[in-house]
Enzyme design. Structure first.
Site, PDB file in Angstrom:
ATOM      1  N   ASP A  20      42.219 -32.566  44.991  1.00  0.00           N
ATOM      2  CA  ASP A  20      42.441 -31.345  44.884  1.00  0.00           C
ATOM      3  C   ASP A  20      43.617 -30.762  45.532  1.00  0.00           C
ATOM      4  O   ASP A  20      44.292 -31.627  45.910  1.00  0.00           O
ATOM      5  CB  ASP A  20      41.212 -30.897  46.096  1.00  0.00           C
ATOM      6  CG  ASP A  20      41.136 -29.500  46.455  1.00  0.00           C
ATOM      7  OD1 ASP A  20      41.133 -28.671  45.332  1.00  0.00           O
ATOM      8  OD2 ASP A  20      41.241 -29.118  47.522  1.00  0.00           O
ATOM      9  N   ASP A  22      44.505 -27.135  47.100  1.00  0.00           N
ATOM     10  CA  ASP A  22      44.731 -26.347  48.446  1.00  0.00           C
ATOM     11  C   ASP A  22      43.852 -26.785  49.496  1.00  0.00           C
ATOM     12  O   ASP A  22      42.646 -27.354  49.202  1.00  0.00           O
ATOM     13  CB  ASP A  22      44.224 -24.777  48.133  1.00  0.00           C
ATOM     14  CG  ASP A  22      44.895 -24.175  46.920  1.00  0.00           C
ATOM     15  OD1 ASP A  22      46.163 -23.506  47.466  1.00  0.00           O
ATOM     16  OD2 ASP A  22      44.340 -23.885  45.849  1.00  0.00           O
ATOM     17  N   ASP A 185      38.655 -31.689  49.866  1.00  0.00           N
ATOM     18  CA  ASP A 185      38.550 -31.250  51.404  1.00  0.00           C
ATOM     19  C   ASP A 185      37.320 -30.538  51.483  1.00  0.00           C
ATOM     20  O   ASP A 185      36.992 -29.993  52.796  1.00  0.00           O
ATOM     21  CB  ASP A 185      39.641 -30.336  51.919  1.00  0.00           C
ATOM     22  CG  ASP A 185      39.734 -29.071  50.897  1.00  0.00           C
ATOM     23  OD1 ASP A 185      39.308 -29.243  49.886  1.00  0.00           O
ATOM     24  OD2 ASP A 185      40.291 -28.165  51.346  1.00  0.00           O
TER      25      ASP A 185
END
Length: 235
Positions: A20, A22, A185
């Site tokens: 991922d 961001d 995240d």
């Protein structure tokens, strides 16, 4: 089939790692908040604190705009939401142009990407951020050379938490999902990985929509990406 020497995840040979962007590789919340607040101001909305914006990140720009408006008691019609998304893209794109952007890789992110890539692992970024913005960020921050494929939120018909972008990344890398690992995240990353049959580890510091990262249900929680090469036995 790619089988880098020594790369393993819990006893299984590993060929690729999907990241991922961001909240996992890059800390981008300040830029997102700046572009969002400039958009909100055009529609007579109050500015949002960075911490509020951090909890809204995760499912792409349309949901970000929706959540920002809802936080101020506003429900958007489809046309207004589409207009606001375009304005957000406009402001976000101008940050780099006017040297106002402040996004940076998290500590250990660049080094870990380099080590994995140089060890022969295939690497991809799978993000809900638009492809053009993701690619530009990776180039500006010097990470592009260690990323083989970038899958943006507008690359496929569906985005995370749907597994389609992960399948697309694996196909582009010419690896099987079963020989890949997802690193994220948020619940989006975990849900997408589970649906794709890909093991998933999460970082504890990212943008997880306000959830305690220990509740994400991932296979392992990392405090730093510096732990990843050791974990995969490629350090």
């Amino acid at each position: 089939m790619h089988n880098p020497k020594g790369a393993h995840w819990r006893g299984q040979r590993l060929a690729a790692v999907l990241f991922d962007l961001d909240g996992t590789l890059l800390d981008t919340v300040a830029d997102i908040a700046l572009a969002l607040n400039r958009t909100m101001a055009e529609y007579d909305c109050k500015p949002l604190a960075e911490d509020e914006v951090r909890r809204m990140i995760g499912r792409g720009s349309a949901v970000l705009i929706e959540r920002a408006a809802a936080s101020q008691g506003r429900t958007l019609g489809a046309l207004t939401q589409a207009e606001m998304i375009e304005r957000f893209f406009h402001y976000y794109g101008r940050l780099e142009e006017f040297n106002e952007d402040s996004a940076q890789p998290y500590a250990g992110a660049a080094e870990s990407l380099r080590i994995l890539h140089e060890a022969g692992l295939r690497t991809a970024v799978v993000t809900n951020k638009q492809h053009r913005f993701a690619g530009a960020l990776l180039r500006r921050l010097g990470l592009a050379d260690w990323v083989d494929v970038v899958v943006g939120g507008d690359t496929c018909a569906r985005r995370k938490p749907d597994p389609e972008p992960l399948f697309f990344a694996c196909e582009s890398l010419q690896v099987q999902p079963s020989e890949s690992l997802m690193v994220g995240d948020s619940a989006n990353d975990v849900q997408a990985a589970r649906a794709a049959g890909i093991p998933v580890v999460c970082v504890s510091y990212g943008y997880n929509e306000g959830r305690d990262p220990r509740t994400l249900g991932c296979d392992l929680l990392l405090d730093s990406l510096t732990e990843l090469p050791v974990l995969l036995q490629v350090s």
